[in-house]
Scaffold this active site. Sequence first.
Site, PDB file in Angstrom:
ATOM      1  N   ARG A 100     -24.866  23.033   5.810  1.00  0.00           N
ATOM      2  CA  ARG A 100     -25.237  21.858   5.025  1.00  0.00           C
ATOM      3  C   ARG A 100     -24.088  21.318   4.200  1.00  0.00           C
ATOM      4  O   ARG A 100     -23.870  20.106   4.126  1.00  0.00           O
ATOM      5  CB  ARG A 100     -26.443  22.200   4.132  1.00  0.00           C
ATOM      6  N   LYS A 135     -14.080   4.533  -8.707  1.00  0.00           N
ATOM      7  CA  LYS A 135     -15.536   4.652  -8.569  1.00  0.00           C
ATOM      8  C   LYS A 135     -15.850   5.652  -7.454  1.00  0.00           C
ATOM      9  O   LYS A 135     -16.418   5.310  -6.413  1.00  0.00           O
ATOM     10  CB  LYS A 135     -16.160   3.294  -8.287  1.00  0.00           C
ATOM     11  N   GLU A 201      -5.352  -6.487 -16.536  1.00  0.00           N
ATOM     12  CA  GLU A 201      -6.438  -7.294 -15.969  1.00  0.00           C
ATOM     13  C   GLU A 201      -6.634  -8.559 -16.794  1.00  0.00           C
ATOM     14  O   GLU A 201      -6.637  -8.508 -18.026  1.00  0.00           O
ATOM     15  CB  GLU A 201      -7.725  -6.464 -15.983  1.00  0.00           C
ATOM     16  N   ASP A 222      -9.478 -10.700 -12.136  1.00  0.00           N
ATOM     17  CA  ASP A 222     -10.818 -10.117 -12.033  1.00  0.00           C
ATOM     18  C   ASP A 222     -11.886 -11.179 -11.918  1.00  0.00           C
ATOM     19  O   ASP A 222     -11.997 -12.066 -12.777  1.00  0.00           O
ATOM     20  CB  ASP A 222     -11.092  -9.235 -13.262  1.00  0.00           C
TER      21      ASP A 222
END
Length: 287
Positions: A100, A135, A201, A222
Amino acid sequence: MSLTPAAAVDEILTRALAEDAPWGDLTSEVFLPAGARARAALVAREPGVLSGMSTFARTFTLLDPDAEVTLRTADGKPFAAGDVLAVVEGDTRAVLRAERVALNLVQRLSGIATATARYVEAVAGTGARVVDTRKTTPGLRVLERAAVRDGGGHNHRFSLSDAVLAKDNHLAVLAAQGVSVGDAIRAARARLPHTATIEVEVDRLDQIEEVVAAGVDTIMLDNFSPAELVAGVALVAGRATVEASGGITLETIRAVAETGVNVISVGALTHGVRSLDLGLDMDVSAG
């Protein structure tokens, strides 16, 4: 040469295996005879791009050093439904205990590589580089970043320790303190080693000139529209690398790439993917 440290892989697998069987695999230990041998094939149930094969193999050899894992194809290679991607031979109890964890990882990593390959294909010929973000799944960044590379993408900074990237919250704090962005960039440059880069940014066209004039290496535009990106690239005029970010999808990335930006960062490469359907088909015989 692999960019994924073996020690980092072993640490991830050791934690994952301990989570899945903290006191052993109770079912296998009471149902299966000691010494039984198993042969299992990793089979694709759907097409995709492969990633995580060394991690897949290492899962089994951590539990059974005598296990033999034969890789039928390599990371970064496309595969079709029905393809046999690897064959594992070893102690049955160890194979089932590793199954698994090994599948969870290779399925997720191949999902990332497959998604990345689609984004990279979408910008082909534009010169824009598709990169990931931070992320990532906590604890799995080193593997997920490798999967992005397997899909033909590139990596952004690995961690907060690698480069300066001043984002909206940083700029809000500066503004509250009465410090201009340009002054902050120049002060940061004076403190940093020459090997460190600075990225800032911005979310408006009128912010660009001050940031670029202060000497940033990369400017992140952005959530700019394609028309705003074209204007932004013109304002930067080659004085810094231009990165586009924010809400970019497979449907919109081509239009973003055609604006002339150098880099496109896509958080969905790692946080929004579906694991591929890969299975481990067992052939167990007494040892």
